[in-house]
Design a protein around this motif. Structure first.
Motif, mmCIF file in Angstrom:
data_model
loop_
_atom_site.group_PDB
_atom_site.id
_atom_site.type_symbol
_atom_site.label_atom_id
_atom_site.label_comp_id
_atom_site.label_asym_id
_atom_site.label_seq_id
_atom_site.Cartn_x
_atom_site.Cartn_y
_atom_site.Cartn_z
ATOM 1 N N LYS A 117 14.481 -0.187 7.524
ATOM 2 C CA LYS A 117 13.873 -0.563 6.093
ATOM 3 C C LYS A 117 13.040 -1.610 5.391
ATOM 4 C CE LYS A 117 17.587 -0.735 2.119
ATOM 5 N NZ LYS A 117 18.893 -1.042 1.495
ATOM 6 N N GLU A 118 13.377 -2.131 6.363
ATOM 7 C CA GLU A 118 11.923 -2.890 6.049
ATOM 8 C C GLU A 118 10.683 -2.500 6.596
ATOM 9 O OE1 GLU A 118 10.342 -7.706 6.918
ATOM 10 O OE2 GLU A 118 11.886 -6.636 6.182
ATOM 11 N N MET A 119 10.458 -1.892 7.285
ATOM 12 C CA MET A 119 9.278 -0.685 7.882
ATOM 13 C C MET A 119 8.891 0.671 7.327
ATOM 14 S SD MET A 119 7.357 -0.550 10.921
ATOM 15 C CE MET A 119 7.632 -1.775 12.006
ATOM 16 N N ALA A 120 10.565 1.004 6.664
ATOM 17 C CA ALA A 120 10.160 2.050 5.883
ATOM 18 C C ALA A 120 9.259 1.654 4.905
ATOM 19 C CB ALA A 120 11.539 2.758 5.529
ATOM 20 N N GLN A 122 7.006 -1.394 4.105
ATOM 21 C CA GLN A 122 5.731 -2.043 4.933
ATOM 22 C C GLN A 122 4.986 -0.642 4.766
ATOM 23 O OE1 GLN A 122 6.288 -3.894 8.621
ATOM 24 N NE2 GLN A 122 4.977 -5.807 7.286
ATOM 25 N N LEU A 123 5.762 0.490 5.639
ATOM 26 C CA LEU A 123 4.762 2.413 5.729
ATOM 27 C C LEU A 123 4.558 2.814 3.946
ATOM 28 C CD1 LEU A 123 6.600 3.960 8.126
ATOM 29 C CD2 LEU A 123 4.496 2.958 8.707
ATOM 30 N N SER A 124 5.657 2.383 3.188
ATOM 31 C CA SER A 124 5.505 3.327 1.792
ATOM 32 C C SER A 124 4.532 2.057 0.875
ATOM 33 C CB SER A 124 6.604 3.688 1.332
ATOM 34 O OG SER A 124 6.737 3.727 -0.028
ATOM 35 N N LEU A 125 3.863 1.072 1.259
ATOM 36 C CA LEU A 125 3.270 -0.124 0.708
ATOM 37 C C LEU A 125 1.931 0.127 1.050
ATOM 38 C CD1 LEU A 125 2.800 -2.373 -1.071
ATOM 39 C CD2 LEU A 125 3.436 -3.934 0.629
ATOM 40 N N GLU A 126 1.501 0.142 2.228
ATOM 41 C CA GLU A 126 0.387 0.493 3.128
ATOM 42 C C GLU A 126 -0.421 2.072 2.383
ATOM 43 O OE1 GLU A 126 -2.963 -0.868 4.073
ATOM 44 O OE2 GLU A 126 -1.178 -1.643 3.755
ATOM 45 N N ILE A 127 0.578 3.056 2.660
ATOM 46 C CA ILE A 127 0.232 4.335 2.429
ATOM 47 C C ILE A 127 -0.071 4.211 0.684
ATOM 48 C CG2 ILE A 127 0.956 6.559 1.976
ATOM 49 C CD1 ILE A 127 2.558 6.857 4.273
ATOM 50 N N GLN A 128 0.845 3.548 0.032
ATOM 51 C CA GLN A 128 0.275 3.947 -1.720
ATOM 52 C C GLN A 128 -1.225 2.020 -1.498
ATOM 53 O OE1 GLN A 128 1.214 5.276 -3.881
ATOM 54 N NE2 GLN A 128 2.570 6.482 -2.304
ATOM 55 N N ASN A 129 -1.522 1.928 -1.335
ATOM 56 C CA ASN A 129 -3.207 0.901 -0.736
ATOM 57 C C ASN A 129 -3.951 1.737 -0.104
ATOM 58 O OD1 ASN A 129 -1.176 -1.146 -2.457
ATOM 59 N ND2 ASN A 129 -1.286 -1.932 -0.414
ATOM 60 N N LYS A 171 -4.262 4.764 12.236
ATOM 61 C CA LYS A 171 -5.242 3.202 12.588
ATOM 62 C C LYS A 171 -4.898 1.726 11.448
ATOM 63 C CE LYS A 171 -8.907 4.509 15.596
ATOM 64 N NZ LYS A 171 -10.208 4.815 15.616
ATOM 65 N N ARG A 172 -5.102 2.313 10.418
ATOM 66 C CA ARG A 172 -4.581 1.332 9.781
ATOM 67 C C ARG A 172 -2.972 0.799 9.393
ATOM 68 N NH1 ARG A 172 -7.064 1.226 3.813
ATOM 69 N NH2 ARG A 172 -5.610 0.148 2.796
ATOM 70 N N LEU A 173 -1.852 1.888 9.357
ATOM 71 C CA LEU A 173 -0.455 1.665 9.690
ATOM 72 C C LEU A 173 -0.584 0.673 10.653
ATOM 73 C CD1 LEU A 173 0.573 4.893 8.621
ATOM 74 C CD2 LEU A 173 0.701 3.210 7.088
ATOM 75 N N ARG A 174 -1.045 0.887 12.145
ATOM 76 C CA ARG A 174 -0.834 0.338 13.024
ATOM 77 C C ARG A 174 -0.492 -1.352 12.748
ATOM 78 N NH1 ARG A 174 -3.206 4.875 15.987
ATOM 79 N NH2 ARG A 174 -1.392 6.090 16.666
ATOM 80 N N VAL A 175 -2.064 -1.135 12.149
ATOM 81 C CA VAL A 175 -2.880 -2.783 12.559
ATOM 82 C C VAL A 175 -1.570 -3.082 11.034
ATOM 83 C CG1 VAL A 175 -4.870 -4.304 11.113
ATOM 84 C CG2 VAL A 175 -5.043 -2.250 12.617
ATOM 85 N N LYS A 176 -1.923 -2.947 9.858
ATOM 86 C CA LYS A 176 -1.271 -3.631 8.642
ATOM 87 C C LYS A 176 0.591 -3.845 9.196
ATOM 88 C CE LYS A 176 -4.592 -3.891 5.718
ATOM 89 N NZ LYS A 176 -4.649 -4.829 5.729
ATOM 90 N N CYS A 177 0.950 -2.715 10.150
ATOM 91 C CA CYS A 177 2.107 -3.250 9.806
ATOM 92 C C CYS A 177 2.634 -2.899 11.738
ATOM 93 C CB CYS A 177 2.931 -1.261 10.247
ATOM 94 S SG CYS A 177 2.656 -0.779 7.896
ATOM 95 N N GLN A 178 1.649 -3.350 12.365
ATOM 96 C CA GLN A 178 1.870 -3.858 13.538
ATOM 97 C C GLN A 178 2.631 -2.702 14.465
ATOM 98 O OE1 GLN A 178 3.812 -8.118 12.837
ATOM 99 N NE2 GLN A 178 1.886 -8.465 12.300
ATOM 100 N N LEU A 179 2.354 -1.961 13.942
ATOM 101 C CA LEU A 179 3.552 -0.832 14.763
ATOM 102 C C LEU A 179 2.088 -0.427 16.105
ATOM 103 C CD1 LEU A 179 3.821 2.113 11.607
ATOM 104 C CD2 LEU A 179 5.633 0.355 13.523
ATOM 105 N N TYR A 180 2.809 -0.150 17.092
ATOM 106 C CA TYR A 180 2.356 -0.205 18.343
ATOM 107 C C TYR A 180 3.171 1.497 19.106
ATOM 108 C CZ TYR A 180 1.764 -4.718 17.807
ATOM 109 O OH TYR A 180 1.932 -6.133 18.005
#
Length: 180
Positions: A117-120, A122-129, A171-180
């Protein structure tokens, strides 16, 4: 009482003679305790088992039927007490393991739900930005599941631009959301 045989003590014990019981107790306690300690490797548990054994002798004093020697009879009771203790401990361990597994599964499930839920979020917020063009390309790629060529055709941009936008968005999502 010390000079009496085991059979004589048992006869007195059947008549509720406390002194006979005390003599049997003092005569055999050390031997039975030593065996219990050796089998259990735990002095406190051994004491409990030996006390339980003598409690059985006292409670069943009127109905005791001894077909072997008295020490053989005591040893049989001890063996049964140790077997019962082992069964109870095994059952307790089994239940503890089942409880821990259930608790762990519940904890993991709750943790996974929370992190998902938290990751979703973060992703949603970053996509909107994301910049408008990048966001539009990314959403068409991921949400509408359009191919690179379909997106390029709909937006009238080159396929390479679509690929670059998707790569930049990931790349942006990986950096901002710390996805690996």
């Amino acid at each position: 009482m010390k000079q009496l045989t085991d059979l004589a003590l048992l006869a007195l014990l059947r008549e509720d003679n406390n002194d006979a019981f005390n003599e049997i107790y003092s005569r055999y306690w050390d031997v039975v305790y030593a065996i219990a300690c050796k089998k259990l490797n735990n002095r406190e548990e051994a004491k409990d088992v030996v006390h339980d054994l003598f409690m059985v002798i006292w409670v069943k004093r009127h109905t005791l039927k001894i077909t072997t020697t008295f020490i053989g009879f005591i040893y049989t009771i001890l063996k049964n007490k140790l077997t019962d203790l082992h069964r109870r401990q095994s059952l307790r361990i089994k239940h503890d393991v089942e409880y821990l597994n259930l608790t762990e599964e519940t904890d993991n499930s709750l943790f996974e739900q929370y992190t998902t839920k938290e990751m979703a979020g973060q992703l949603s917020l970053e996509i909107q930005n994301m910049p408008t063009g990048m966001r539009k390309v990314f959403q068409m790629s991921r949400e509408e599941e359009l191919s690179v060529n379909e997106i390029a055709g709909k937006l009238s941009i080159s396929s390479q631009t679509v690929k670059n936008q998707i790569t930049s968005a990931l790349k942006r999502l990986r950096v901002k959301c710390q996805l690996y």
